[in-house]
Design an enzyme around this catalytic site. Structure first.
Site, PDB file in Angstrom:
ATOM      1  N   HIS A 102       1.760   1.220  11.429  1.00  0.00           N
ATOM      2  CA  HIS A 102       2.016  -0.224  11.224  1.00  0.00           C
ATOM      3  C   HIS A 102       1.979  -1.015  12.528  1.00  0.00           C
ATOM      4  O   HIS A 102       2.017  -2.247  12.490  1.00  0.00           O
ATOM      5  CB  HIS A 102       3.378  -0.432  10.553  1.00  0.00           C
ATOM      6  CG  HIS A 102       3.444   0.071   9.143  1.00  0.00           C
ATOM      7  ND1 HIS A 102       2.542  -0.315   8.168  1.00  0.00           N
ATOM      8  CD2 HIS A 102       4.298   0.946   8.537  1.00  0.00           C
ATOM      9  CE1 HIS A 102       2.846   0.296   7.023  1.00  0.00           C
ATOM     10  NE2 HIS A 102       3.892   1.070   7.226  1.00  0.00           N
ATOM     11  N   ASP A 132      -1.062   7.734   4.269  1.00  0.00           N
ATOM     12  CA  ASP A 132       0.320   7.286   4.045  1.00  0.00           C
ATOM     13  C   ASP A 132       0.335   6.347   2.834  1.00  0.00           C
ATOM     14  O   ASP A 132      -0.662   5.672   2.550  1.00  0.00           O
ATOM     15  CB  ASP A 132       0.804   6.544   5.297  1.00  0.00           C
ATOM     16  CG  ASP A 132       2.270   6.175   5.253  1.00  0.00           C
ATOM     17  OD1 ASP A 132       3.078   6.915   5.830  1.00  0.00           O
ATOM     18  OD2 ASP A 132       2.611   5.140   4.631  1.00  0.00           O
ATOM     19  N   HIS A 170       1.709   3.546   2.525  1.00  0.00           N
ATOM     20  CA  HIS A 170       1.592   2.137   2.921  1.00  0.00           C
ATOM     21  C   HIS A 170       0.298   1.884   3.693  1.00  0.00           C
ATOM     22  O   HIS A 170      -0.187   2.759   4.410  1.00  0.00           O
ATOM     23  CB  HIS A 170       2.789   1.739   3.786  1.00  0.00           C
ATOM     24  CG  HIS A 170       4.109   1.975   3.106  1.00  0.00           C
ATOM     25  ND1 HIS A 170       4.818   3.152   3.279  1.00  0.00           N
ATOM     26  CD2 HIS A 170       4.803   1.210   2.238  1.00  0.00           C
ATOM     27  CE1 HIS A 170       5.927   3.085   2.541  1.00  0.00           C
ATOM     28  NE2 HIS A 170       5.935   1.925   1.893  1.00  0.00           N
ATOM     29  N   ASP A 179       4.605   9.802   1.844  1.00  0.00           N
ATOM     30  CA  ASP A 179       5.485   8.946   1.037  1.00  0.00           C
ATOM     31  C   ASP A 179       4.796   8.503  -0.256  1.00  0.00           C
ATOM     32  O   ASP A 179       5.296   7.640  -0.975  1.00  0.00           O
ATOM     33  CB  ASP A 179       6.026   7.751   1.836  1.00  0.00           C
ATOM     34  CG  ASP A 179       5.014   7.123   2.765  1.00  0.00           C
ATOM     35  OD1 ASP A 179       3.826   7.520   2.735  1.00  0.00           O
ATOM     36  OD2 ASP A 179       5.401   6.217   3.529  1.00  0.00           O
TER      37      ASP A 179
HETATM   38 ZN   LIG Z   1       4.553   4.778   4.641  1.00  0.00          ZN
END
Ligand SMILES: [Zn+2]
Length: 344
Positions: free
Chosen positions: A161, A197, A199, A286
């Site tokens: 991120h 991931d 996200h 995740d």
């Molecule tokens: Zn994540």
């Protein structure tokens, strides 16, 4: 497969995060590394090596110098101003239309300018952990350069991120992006980053969006309803020299392995046609059914299939740890990706 790991992450702990209406201990916690190491050892992956110090030169190829200074100095400044006992994080953010070059003598101004959410707290051990995660990534990259066919950089904190001058979403420096640049600077003509991931890897996308030398592919919860909300849509395909080198594969809440494997095959086909010299896998698990911050429904045996697709690419592969927060299953999920990859 060598596993690169440092205990230095352990000091990055104790900050709260907001979930629902209350503050709870951060899901991104040191225990994550313990359960991963334990599951890897149980799976026969126990060749753990400490990182070698690399300084900040490689990180500075990706990250803004003032941003690096912020990460190093913000907590000591915070401590001086507020005293011990609280984590430093922003109360306001440098949004559109606001001057974004902060006063580097004001910790609040720096936090506002250089973080994009409240999930990037700094505590006493954060900077040491952040730097060590970069060393873990670069030490792995060095082994790959020396001829290893695969390596696992067990980085904490994660990185995908974080962009050139913004921390957020548990991420501070972009370990995978720094490794990609390291390969480019040492002769790799093309590098691909596959981000699995849950996200979207908004930081990695921003870093390479205009560049013609790094392919970025992300499989993730669609941003219409999932963090980071403002990036990760399918129509973001890169710009300028990077046009066509950004592939987002967003999927709806509740996605199961069948749909997920279709996206994996789409990603694999694109990587094959790009023919990179090096593949970096931003390895987040995740996507697991039951992850406290994820919305997909992958089961533990499903992770074997992800490793098989990656193995089928037959590329030098550098795994870099990102997210995954279901402590009871996290270790086995990571081990399943890596063992099935190795069994190819
Ligand atoms: Zn994540």
């Amino acid at each position: 497969m060598k596993i690169i790991y440092s205990d230095a992450h352990k000091g990055h702990a104790g900050a709260p995060e907001m979930r629902g209406e209350s503050f709870v201990p951060m899901a991104e916690c040191p225990e994550r590394m313990e359960v991963i190491l334990q599951a890897l050892a149980e799976a026969g992956l126990a060749d753990v090596q400490a990182p070698t110090p690399h300084g900040l030169e490689a990180a500075a190829r990706i990250h803004d110098p003032d941003f690096l200074r912020f990460l190093e100095t913000a907590y000591p400044m915070w401590l001086k101003e507020k005293g011990p006992g609280s984590a430093a994080f922003a109360r306001t953010f440098g949004m559109r239309g606001m001057a974004q070059k902060p006063n580097m003598n004001s910790v609040n101004a720096m936090l506002s300018a250089y973080t994009f959410d409240i999930f990037a707290p700094l505590v006493a051990g954060s900077w040491q952990a952040i730097r060590s995660a970069v060393d873990v990534a670069l030490t792995g990259a060095g082994l790959m350069q020396a001829g290893a066919s695969s390596v696992f950089s067990l980085c904490r904190p994660p990185g995908h991120h974080a962009s050139g001058d913004l921390a957020g979403g548990y991420c501070y420096l972009n370990n995978a992006a720094i490794a990609a640049q390291f390969y480019r600077d040492r002769g790799a003509a093309r590098v691909a980053i596959l981000d699995i991931d849950y996200h979207h890897g908004n930081g990695t996308q921003r870093i390479f969006y205009d560049r013609g030398d790094v392919l970025f592919i992300s499989l993730h919860g669609r941003p219409e309803e999932e963090y980071p909300f403002l990036l990760g849509f399918a129509d973001e395909t890169g710009s300028g020299k990077g046009e066509g080198l950004n592939l987002n594969l967003p999927m709806p809440p509740g996605t199961r392995i069948g749909t997920y494997m279709e996206a994996m095959e789409t990603a694999a086909a694109r990587i094959r046609s790009y023919a990179p010299d090096m593949l970096i896998v931003s390895l987040g698990v995740d996507t697991f059914d039951g992850d406290p911050v994820g919305g997909f429904c992958l089961k533990t045996p499903d992770y074997l299939r992800l490793g098989q697709v990656i193995a089928g690419l037959d590329l030098p592969t550098h795994f870099v740890m990102e997210g995954g927060y279901a402590i009871d299953a996290l270790g086995r999920n990571v081990a399943n990706v890596l063992t099935s990859y190795l069994e190819g």
